[in-house]
Scaffold this motif. Structure first.
Motif, PDB file in Angstrom:
ATOM      1  N   SER A  28     -30.749  25.547   1.185  1.00 38.99           N
ATOM      2  CA  SER A  28     -30.839  26.598   2.185  1.00 38.99           C
ATOM      3  C   SER A  28     -30.326  26.115   3.536  1.00 38.99           C
ATOM      4  O   SER A  28     -31.100  25.771   4.422  1.00 38.99           O
ATOM      5  CB  SER A  28     -32.308  27.036   2.274  1.00 38.99           C
ATOM      6  OG  SER A  28     -32.503  27.967   3.298  1.00 38.99           O
ATOM      7  N   VAL A  30     -29.179  26.017   7.195  1.00 39.87           N
ATOM      8  CA  VAL A  30     -29.496  26.882   8.331  1.00 39.87           C
ATOM      9  C   VAL A  30     -28.575  26.584   9.515  1.00 39.87           C
ATOM     10  O   VAL A  30     -27.636  27.319   9.777  1.00 39.87           O
ATOM     11  CB  VAL A  30     -30.981  26.757   8.733  1.00 39.87           C
ATOM     12  CG1 VAL A  30     -31.294  27.645   9.943  1.00 39.87           C
ATOM     13  CG2 VAL A  30     -31.865  27.170   7.573  1.00 39.87           C
ATOM     14  N   ARG A  31     -28.809  25.478  10.218  1.00 34.89           N
ATOM     15  CA  ARG A  31     -27.983  25.184  11.400  1.00 34.89           C
ATOM     16  C   ARG A  31     -26.987  24.071  11.107  1.00 34.89           C
ATOM     17  O   ARG A  31     -27.231  23.209  10.263  1.00 34.89           O
ATOM     18  CB  ARG A  31     -28.883  24.755  12.570  1.00 34.89           C
ATOM     19  CG  ARG A  31     -29.896  25.801  12.979  1.00 34.89           C
ATOM     20  CD  ARG A  31     -29.243  26.995  13.656  1.00 34.89           C
ATOM     21  NE  ARG A  31     -30.250  27.976  14.035  1.00 34.89           N
ATOM     22  CZ  ARG A  31     -30.016  29.281  14.115  1.00 34.89           C
ATOM     23  NH1 ARG A  31     -28.822  29.772  13.846  1.00 34.89           N
ATOM     24  NH2 ARG A  31     -30.977  30.107  14.479  1.00 34.89           N
ATOM     25  N   TYR A  45     -33.330  24.031   5.099  1.00 35.55           N
ATOM     26  CA  TYR A  45     -34.691  24.533   5.296  1.00 35.55           C
ATOM     27  C   TYR A  45     -35.546  24.302   4.066  1.00 35.55           C
ATOM     28  O   TYR A  45     -36.662  23.805   4.130  1.00 35.55           O
ATOM     29  CB  TYR A  45     -34.566  26.029   5.569  1.00 35.55           C
ATOM     30  CG  TYR A  45     -35.813  26.771   5.949  1.00 35.55           C
ATOM     31  CD1 TYR A  45     -36.337  26.672   7.238  1.00 35.55           C
ATOM     32  CD2 TYR A  45     -36.434  27.617   5.039  1.00 35.55           C
ATOM     33  CE1 TYR A  45     -37.463  27.396   7.598  1.00 35.55           C
ATOM     34  CE2 TYR A  45     -37.557  28.344   5.399  1.00 35.55           C
ATOM     35  CZ  TYR A  45     -38.068  28.230   6.685  1.00 35.55           C
ATOM     36  OH  TYR A  45     -39.178  28.957   7.026  1.00 35.55           O
ATOM     37  N   ARG A  46     -35.007  24.640   2.918  1.00 30.21           N
ATOM     38  CA  ARG A  46     -35.749  24.568   1.673  1.00 30.21           C
ATOM     39  C   ARG A  46     -35.963  23.122   1.230  1.00 30.21           C
ATOM     40  O   ARG A  46     -37.018  22.741   0.770  1.00 30.21           O
ATOM     41  CB  ARG A  46     -34.977  25.375   0.638  1.00 30.21           C
ATOM     42  CG  ARG A  46     -35.349  25.158  -0.781  1.00 30.21           C
ATOM     43  CD  ARG A  46     -36.587  25.923  -1.160  1.00 30.21           C
ATOM     44  NE  ARG A  46     -36.855  25.705  -2.577  1.00 30.21           N
ATOM     45  CZ  ARG A  46     -37.651  24.744  -3.034  1.00 30.21           C
ATOM     46  NH1 ARG A  46     -38.260  23.955  -2.216  1.00 30.21           N
ATOM     47  NH2 ARG A  46     -37.824  24.603  -4.330  1.00 30.21           N
ATOM     48  N   LYS A  69     -40.147  21.973   7.692  1.00 24.66           N
ATOM     49  CA  LYS A  69     -38.920  22.746   7.503  1.00 24.66           C
ATOM     50  C   LYS A  69     -38.044  22.681   8.749  1.00 24.66           C
ATOM     51  O   LYS A  69     -38.461  23.136   9.815  1.00 24.66           O
ATOM     52  CB  LYS A  69     -39.281  24.191   7.178  1.00 24.66           C
ATOM     53  CG  LYS A  69     -39.970  24.275   5.838  1.00 24.66           C
ATOM     54  CD  LYS A  69     -40.120  25.671   5.340  1.00 24.66           C
ATOM     55  CE  LYS A  69     -40.370  25.632   3.846  1.00 24.66           C
ATOM     56  NZ  LYS A  69     -41.043  26.815   3.359  1.00 24.66           N
ATOM     57  N   LEU A  71     -35.126  23.570  11.392  1.00 26.37           N
ATOM     58  CA  LEU A  71     -34.297  24.700  11.844  1.00 26.37           C
ATOM     59  C   LEU A  71     -33.168  24.110  12.697  1.00 26.37           C
ATOM     60  O   LEU A  71     -32.220  23.566  12.164  1.00 26.37           O
ATOM     61  CB  LEU A  71     -35.158  25.700  12.620  1.00 26.37           C
ATOM     62  CG  LEU A  71     -36.212  26.442  11.775  1.00 26.37           C
ATOM     63  CD1 LEU A  71     -37.206  27.196  12.632  1.00 26.37           C
ATOM     64  CD2 LEU A  71     -35.513  27.411  10.821  1.00 26.37           C
ATOM     65  N   GLU A  85     -39.951  23.442  12.118  1.00 26.52           N
ATOM     66  CA  GLU A  85     -40.754  24.672  12.133  1.00 26.52           C
ATOM     67  C   GLU A  85     -42.198  24.401  11.734  1.00 26.52           C
ATOM     68  O   GLU A  85     -43.136  24.920  12.341  1.00 26.52           O
ATOM     69  CB  GLU A  85     -40.156  25.703  11.166  1.00 26.52           C
ATOM     70  CG  GLU A  85     -40.936  27.012  11.136  1.00 26.52           C
ATOM     71  CD  GLU A  85     -40.426  27.984  10.076  1.00 26.52           C
ATOM     72  OE1 GLU A  85     -39.746  28.939  10.448  1.00 26.52           O
ATOM     73  OE2 GLU A  85     -40.689  27.776   8.877  1.00 26.52           O
ATOM     74  N   ASN A 112     -36.068  27.432  16.731  1.00 21.61           N
ATOM     75  CA  ASN A 112     -35.058  28.054  15.886  1.00 21.61           C
ATOM     76  C   ASN A 112     -33.671  27.452  16.034  1.00 21.61           C
ATOM     77  O   ASN A 112     -32.928  27.370  15.088  1.00 21.61           O
ATOM     78  CB  ASN A 112     -34.973  29.537  16.257  1.00 21.61           C
ATOM     79  CG  ASN A 112     -35.190  30.432  15.081  1.00 21.61           C
ATOM     80  OD1 ASN A 112     -35.975  30.103  14.208  1.00 21.61           O
ATOM     81  ND2 ASN A 112     -34.496  31.550  15.049  1.00 21.61           N
ATOM     82  N   CYS A 128     -38.739  30.894  18.862  1.00 22.34           N
ATOM     83  CA  CYS A 128     -39.104  32.198  18.303  1.00 22.34           C
ATOM     84  C   CYS A 128     -40.601  32.457  18.379  1.00 22.34           C
ATOM     85  O   CYS A 128     -41.053  33.545  18.033  1.00 22.34           O
ATOM     86  CB  CYS A 128     -38.644  32.299  16.859  1.00 22.34           C
ATOM     87  SG  CYS A 128     -36.998  32.950  16.726  1.00 22.34           S
TER      88      CYS A 128
ATOM     89  N   PRO B  62     -35.207  32.127   6.739  1.00 21.21           N
ATOM     90  CA  PRO B  62     -35.118  31.029   7.695  1.00 21.21           C
ATOM     91  C   PRO B  62     -34.423  31.474   8.981  1.00 21.21           C
ATOM     92  O   PRO B  62     -33.426  32.195   8.920  1.00 21.21           O
ATOM     93  CB  PRO B  62     -34.280  29.965   6.972  1.00 21.21           C
ATOM     94  CG  PRO B  62     -33.816  30.559   5.709  1.00 21.21           C
ATOM     95  CD  PRO B  62     -34.549  31.826   5.460  1.00 21.21           C
ATOM     96  N   ALA B  63     -34.956  31.069  10.116  1.00 21.29           N
ATOM     97  CA  ALA B  63     -34.398  31.382  11.423  1.00 21.29           C
ATOM     98  C   ALA B  63     -34.478  32.867  11.778  1.00 21.29           C
ATOM     99  O   ALA B  63     -33.892  33.304  12.753  1.00 21.29           O
ATOM    100  CB  ALA B  63     -32.956  30.874  11.569  1.00 21.29           C
ATOM    101  N   GLY B  64     -35.206  33.663  10.988  1.00 20.37           N
ATOM    102  CA  GLY B  64     -35.431  35.066  11.335  1.00 20.37           C
ATOM    103  C   GLY B  64     -36.572  35.181  12.339  1.00 20.37           C
ATOM    104  O   GLY B  64     -37.299  34.220  12.554  1.00 20.37           O
ATOM    105  N   ILE B  65     -36.745  36.378  12.910  1.00 21.88           N
ATOM    106  CA  ILE B  65     -37.733  36.490  13.989  1.00 21.88           C
ATOM    107  C   ILE B  65     -39.167  36.639  13.507  1.00 21.88           C
ATOM    108  O   ILE B  65     -40.095  36.452  14.273  1.00 21.88           O
ATOM    109  CB  ILE B  65     -37.439  37.683  14.923  1.00 21.88           C
ATOM    110  CG1 ILE B  65     -37.243  38.950  14.092  1.00 21.88           C
ATOM    111  CG2 ILE B  65     -36.263  37.404  15.819  1.00 21.88           C
ATOM    112  CD1 ILE B  65     -37.447  40.217  14.864  1.00 21.88           C
ATOM    113  N   TYR B 184     -40.484  31.141  -3.576  1.00 19.49           N
ATOM    114  CA  TYR B 184     -40.145  31.891  -4.796  1.00 19.49           C
ATOM    115  C   TYR B 184     -41.365  32.221  -5.655  1.00 19.49           C
ATOM    116  O   TYR B 184     -41.239  32.480  -6.842  1.00 19.49           O
ATOM    117  CB  TYR B 184     -39.119  31.122  -5.646  1.00 19.49           C
ATOM    118  CG  TYR B 184     -37.963  30.564  -4.870  1.00 19.49           C
ATOM    119  CD1 TYR B 184     -36.925  31.391  -4.461  1.00 19.49           C
ATOM    120  CD2 TYR B 184     -37.911  29.218  -4.521  1.00 19.49           C
ATOM    121  CE1 TYR B 184     -35.859  30.900  -3.742  1.00 19.49           C
ATOM    122  CE2 TYR B 184     -36.840  28.713  -3.793  1.00 19.49           C
ATOM    123  CZ  TYR B 184     -35.815  29.558  -3.401  1.00 19.49           C
ATOM    124  OH  TYR B 184     -34.773  29.060  -2.681  1.00 19.49           O
TER     125      TYR B 184
END
Lengths: 290, 187
Positions: A28, A30-31, A45-46, A69, A71, A85, A112, A128, B62-65, B184
């Motif tokens: 996953s 992310v950045r 992330y995962r 996790k 970010l 996170e 984030n 966030c 991920p990275a959502g608000i 999951y």
């Protein structure tokens, strides 16, 4: 012709291989950020790790496990900054992947995205939790918030060292009629520009360019960003905000599914963290970037 | 185009017709405009399964608000491969009543047959009811086996939608505290 297509396939395989070791349903990305010596850094992330990817072949060089996790990620002067996170802090790793310090109180932020102004010695955090952009010294002392008066839900940011500007992607606040937007601030936090994702075109109509902006970067008078919902990489004019180009499929044919961040490479290519596809996707922007 | 227009009209009409009480019932962060945008410079996109997943995950991924993180439901490679996305379990608009007369929470269950009752299209057992009224009742047990975490299952060792298998595993617990939604629903 034949030669060209075999180069294409080698490059293509390289891209898939690097992330298939990393892929499956579980990866996953992310950045993404520039790393030391021809590498890029990707937060997974995962898999709870920061992956060092070789820029030449896009293969994984090594991987740093994070306790939580990850970010935001950024690298500067031998130090790796990771927005954790699960810990709610920014962690700083030194050489040998040693955790040197944490910035902020435990659980104090959802970090984030991160950016660094090396010259000014500042760290920017898109938080966030407090829905704010926080500014720290590189030693971790909190300085001030940027854009408190204008930002609604900032999610991603980047620092442009040439213009000394901070770009921030914001989801906006539809119930108050505030559309998503990209904001540009100077290093002290004064707002220089706002590029809204939607604009009213009449009493009942409006037109939307982007809805859920994530990673954003500047390149001369252009702004590149990814829209996580629309699954697109967009190139906008910095001054007018008008849409110059839009891509949903990479040079190698992958569709963007929840793209979250991007990195400009020398020569006009862009790497995008294609989260749902579990890979990095490459786009050639040479024709649209000056 | 006609469909886009029809949806646009329906949304505008609903948004003006549905009075405050219905709007209040919605999660405040789920305003119509968050999910429906009708005039895109890039051509209007209607919501379909893949785009709905990206839509939901743009905030819940991920990275959502949103602080509530979610993922699809998929296998750990032990079971035959399967993948359920957001709209397989969630109604994006409202919490629906279930057939037992209570109301479901967390938007679980869809109005699949216009009966106004929460249902799920299961992979091996057709359309079934789903009852999910509180976070310590993910299973309902005998005789209906139609809880949120059993109504689909036919091959798991625990909590199938029939009397087969084991039904004593962690009953009355918050299943998602171990089988995390962000992971999951595995562990």
């Amino acid at each position: 012709m034949k030669y060209q297509s075999s180069i294409f396939w080698v490059a293509f395989l390289g891209l898939m291989l690097s992330f298939s070791s990393f892929a499956g349903a579980a990866s996953s990305p992310v950045r993404i950020a520039e790393g030391p010596k021809d590498t890029v850094l990707v937060s997974d992330y995962r898999r709870q790790s920061i992956v060092h990817v070789d820029l030449k072949n896009l293969k994984q060089r090594r991987k740093l496990r994070i306790d939580g996790k990850p970010l935001g990620v950024v690298w500067a002067d031998g130090l790796l900054y990771v927005g954790n996170e699960s810990r709610g802090q920014v962690e700083v790793y030194g050489s040998g992947s040693k955790l040197i310090r944490a910035i902020g109180e435990p659980g104090g932020m959802i970090p984030n995205d991160l950016a660094i102004d090396r010259e000014g010695g500042r760290l920017f955090v898109a938080d966030c939790r407090d829905q704010a952009v926080k500014v720290f010294t590189l030693d971790g002392d909190y300085l001030f918030n940027i854009g408190a008066a204008s930002l609604s839900q900032p999610v991603a940011l980047s620092y442009d060292p040439h213009r000394r500007e901070l770009l921030v992607s914001d989801f906006g606040c539809p119930e108050e009629g505030i559309p998503s937007a990209v904001y540009i601030f100077d290093g002290e936090g004064a707002q220089l520009a706002r590029i809204p994702g939607s604009q009213k075109t009449g009493m009942f109509s409006s037109t939307t360019t982007f809805l859920r902006p994530q990673g954003v970067v500047a390149s001369a008078d252009r702004i590149c960003l990814v829209d996580s919902f629309l699954g697109r990489l967009l190139v906008l004019d910095r001054v007018s905000g008008s849409l110059l180009a839009s891509f949903d499929t990479s040079s190698f044919g992958e569709k963007l599914l929840l793209p979250l961040d991007l990195l400009l490479l020398p020569g006009g290519d862009v790497l995008v963290t294609n989260n749902r596809a579990g890979c990095l996707s490459r786009f050639s922007l040479a024709e649209v970037l000056p | 185009m006609i469909r886009a227009l029809a949806v646009y009209l329906a949304i505008t009409a609903l948004a003006t017709l549905i009075p405050a009480d219905r709007a209040d019932a919605l999660i405040s962060a789920h305003q119509c405009a968050y999910c429906h945008t009708t005039h895109l410079a890039l051509g209007d996109t209607l919501l379909h399964a893949a785009s709905v997943e990206a839509l939901c995950l743009s905030c819940h991924g991920p990275a959502g608000i949103s602080v509530l993180k979610a993922e699809v439901h998929t296998d750990s490679t032990i079971a035959p491969s399967f993948r359920h996305t957001c709209l397989d379990c969630h109604n994006p608009h409202d919490n629906l009543p279930n057939w037992k007369g209570g109301e479901n929470i967390a938007l679980v269950g869809l109005d699949l047959e216009d009966l106004g009752v929460a249902r799920i299209l299961t992979p091996n057992s057709g359309i079934r009811n789903v009852v999910f009224e509180n976070r310590t009742a993910f299973t309902q047990g005998s005789p209906d086996y139609d809880g949120a975490c059993e109504t689909c299952h036919t091959l798991t060792r625990f909590h199938r939608n029939t009397a087969d298998g084991t039904h004593t595993h962690q009953v009355d617990t918050t299943c998602t505290s171990c089988h995390n939604h962000g992971n999951y629903f595995l562990r």
